[in-house]
Each structure stands twice: as C-alpha cells, then as structure tokens.
Design an enzyme around this catalytic site. Structure first.
Site, PDB file in Angstrom:
ATOM      1  N   SER A  30     -14.026  26.460  75.213  1.00 28.89           N
ATOM      2  CA  SER A  30     -15.086  25.946  74.354  1.00 28.89           C
ATOM      3  C   SER A  30     -15.070  26.622  72.985  1.00 28.89           C
ATOM      4  O   SER A  30     -15.732  26.177  72.059  1.00 28.89           O
ATOM      5  CB  SER A  30     -16.440  26.156  75.026  1.00 28.89           C
ATOM      6  N   CYS A  31     -14.303  27.710  72.863  1.00 25.26           N
ATOM      7  CA  CYS A  31     -14.141  28.363  71.566  1.00 25.26           C
ATOM      8  C   CYS A  31     -13.369  27.445  70.621  1.00 25.26           C
ATOM      9  O   CYS A  31     -12.627  26.575  71.059  1.00 25.26           O
ATOM     10  CB  CYS A  31     -13.373  29.666  71.711  1.00 25.26           C
ATOM     11  N   VAL A  32     -13.566  27.682  69.323  1.00 28.11           N
ATOM     12  CA  VAL A  32     -12.855  26.871  68.331  1.00 28.11           C
ATOM     13  C   VAL A  32     -11.952  27.758  67.492  1.00 28.11           C
ATOM     14  O   VAL A  32     -12.352  28.835  67.063  1.00 28.11           O
ATOM     15  CB  VAL A  32     -13.863  26.121  67.416  1.00 28.11           C
TER      16      VAL A  32
END
Lengths: 162, 206
Positions: free
Chosen positions: A28-30
């Site tokens: 879910s990190c970008v």
C-alpha cells in the site's frame, strides 16, 4: 553497472546519473519517483501514509508521510542542482493487498496514498508522466538516475518499464 | 523513541506467552487436520524497523503465501499466517492426499483450501488468546495473498506509522514432523492496545 542505492520503507534518497534507486516490496506504500532530465538528478521516496498530521510526538520521519516526503525530496534534489519546474514525476504502488468486507478505511490506505501524492505534486506543478498504481499486488521498483526510467517488477504480473 | 522500546523484560515475556498459547493451539489444530505431529518454536517478540519486518521470512521481495485477518475490538491488530510457496504445496498435498508435485499456479480449489486452513488456524490462535485474556476479539473474514513479503507485512505495521519507525510483532514458527512443512504466525498488535492487553492479563501496564 550503476551503483544501487536502497530506499527502505519510510525512507527517501536522491541519485545522480551513475546511480539508481531501489525500493522493494511496495504494497500500500507509494514509490514517488522524481527526475530532472536536464541535470539527470533522480529522487525516490517510499511513502507509507498520506498525512503527517496523524503523527504523535515532535520528531517525525519526513520520508514516511506523503505531505512531508515530497517537499523534502524536492529540496534534496534542488541541492544537487535540480529545479522543481523541470522535474517530472512517476508513481508506483498504492495497492490494496487485501479486501476485508466493509472495513474500508484502513484498507483503502493505498489509494489514499496515491491521491495525496498526486495532489502534492500538483501543488508543485510537477507533471505525472506515468504511473503504475492500484491493483492488489506488491511491486519492487528501480529508478534509473540517468534516464528517469522506472522499472517495476511484481510476483504476479511480471515486469514493466514506465 | 516510542513506548515499545521501553517495555520491560517481563512484559516481553507476557507477549511471548501470548504467541506461545495462540500458536500452540493453532499447531494442535494443524496436527489434528494432518494427523501428524507438529512442532513449534519458542515465540520471539521482535521490535524492528519497518524494513526489517520481513527479514525473518526471507526479505521484502520473498514471495509468500499469506492469510491475513484484521482483528478489531479492545485488542486490535493484524494476524498473518505465512508459508513459503513450497510449504503451501506440501500442505496441500498432505491434505488432499496427493503424492508429490503440483506445479505452477495454485488452482482456485487449492486457494480456497489454503484460505480455509488459514481461517481454522488463525481462529484457534485468536480464540485461545480471547480465552486467556477475557477480551472479546472480532476478526475479519480472512483474506489470502501470494505476493512479496514486504508488500504483505507492511500492511500490518501501518498503525505504528503514527508514532515511530519501528513495529512490534510476535513471531512463532511451526514445523510438521518431517520438517517438510514450515509456517509462521505474525501477530502485530496495534500500538494502542498494549495497555488493554497487559491489564487483561493482570500484569502491570505501561
């Protein structure tokens, strides 16, 4: 062979033309990849959460939040001679690894991260030239410091370049 | 520095015991399912940087089969049951009484079997924890992913992002008798639940 600089979770770094920047296992990190093609300066932030306002305590890790990481990344790139008005941006990650019925709030963190990154890049007038975001799978990304090409690898969907 | 760095030894021991009881019950459930002995390691309570959370399962890029349950209620957190792909295959073959092999991607049928196994094991982990503490735990519907360990586990540490750059997790490894099958439980309690947890267990809190 380029020198590989690792960018961990909630971390950021910049690279020149002889280097590349790599972040592994983005869920879910970008991964926010910025590049100034004029001077060949690249920057990569592995952003975990959208807003720093939720942080408890005085000292915060700027790289962790979209709203603090992107300004910091731009500042560090400027120190290396890049200009914000020349930069282009690419985004990868922000997936929704699990779907759990109606518990949407925490689950939607990936898409919220992406939305926030876009809004902040827009404030700086940095165009997003490509993105590979969303979905339900993890990504490993590598940003080439001489070309600004972002190489993306995943377990389920193979590799691509943007 | 956040409070997880200030936990006393006895508090760490209590958390180990949480892992011990939870995984112990789950290992018993697995043993019953397989009709084979299942051993487990002494649980480890680890406080690590976000990046290192996947180190014990082979690093952030290592593909793993994961069943994930989100736990809500007084003691909230994330519970992951992780297998290497080869172990998941062994588990499948043991359960379905197949000889060997199975190549390439898992079939729909195999995926739903894995999810159900995860559900049973995680269910026994959580229900024993609930009995121990008297805390009502409400787990979500389980969800399955086969992907990079980093991408999967990072989801469990998001709640730690507000207060620092480290997370606490309780890691228990279990092994089938022949050691062909290995899996691990990662229980990551949300940071704000420790005081409830310690209180429920009758130990001095934070």
């Amino acid at each position: 062979m380029k020198v590989l600089i690792k960018v961990g979770m909630a971390d950021l770094n910049v690279a020149g033309r002889e280097e590349s920047l790599r972040s592994t296992g983005l869920g879910s990190c970008v991964g926010v990849a910025l590049f100034d093609p004029r001077v060949k300066v690249a920057g990569l932030a592995h952003v975990m959460l959208p807003q720093s306002s939720i942080a408890v305590g005085k000292e915060i890790n700027k790289a962790k939040f979209a709203d603090t990481a992107i300004p910091e990344l731009i500042r560090l790139m400027q120190e290396k001679g890049a200009k914000a008005e020349c930069m282009v941006g690419k985004l990868a990650g922000g997936s929704q690894m699990f779907t759990l019925g109606n518990r949407e709030d925490t689950i939607r963190i990936g898409p919220r991260n992406v939305e926030t990154c876009k809004a902040i890049l827009q404030q700086y007038g940095i165009p997003i030239t490509a993105e590979d975001t969303g979905g339900n799978y993890g990504r490993t990304i590598e940003l080439d410091g001489s070309t600004g090409i972002l190489h993306i690898r995943s377990v389920q969907h193979g590799s691509r370049e943007i | 520095m956040s409070f997880i760095n200030r936990l006393a030894d006895f508090q760490m021991d209590v958390l180990k015991e949480v892992g011990n009881i939870g995984a112990g019950h789950a290992a018993t459930a697995l043993s019953t399912l397989l009709n084979k002995p299942v051993d487990m390691s002494v649980p480890a309570v680890k406080i690590v940087s976000f990046e290192e959370i996947s180190a014990s399962v082979g690093g952030p890029e290592q593909p793993v089969v994961a069943v994930f349950l989100r736990v809500d209620g007084e003691c909230s957190g994330s519970l992951f049951l992780l297998f290497a792909e080869t172990s998941a295959r062994v588990l499948m073959n043991l359960l379905l009484n197949k000889e060997e092999g199975g190549e390439g991607e898992f079939t729909e049928m195999e995926l739903s079997v894995l999810l159900e196994i995860g559900n049973i094991l995680a269910g026994s982990y959580l229900s024993s924890l609930s009995e121990l503490t008297g805390i009502q735990l409400s787990p979500s519907v389980p969800s399955l992913a086969i992907d990079m360990a980093g991408a999967i586990l990072s989801f469990g540490v998001l709640s730690y992002g507000e207060m620092g750059d480290q997370a606490l997790f309780i890691d228990t490894v279990f092994l089938e008798g022949g050691h062909q099958l290995e899996g691990s439980f990662f229980f990551i309690p949300d940071p704000h639940t420790f005081s409830h947890l310690f209180q429920a267990l009758g130990v001095p809190g934070l």
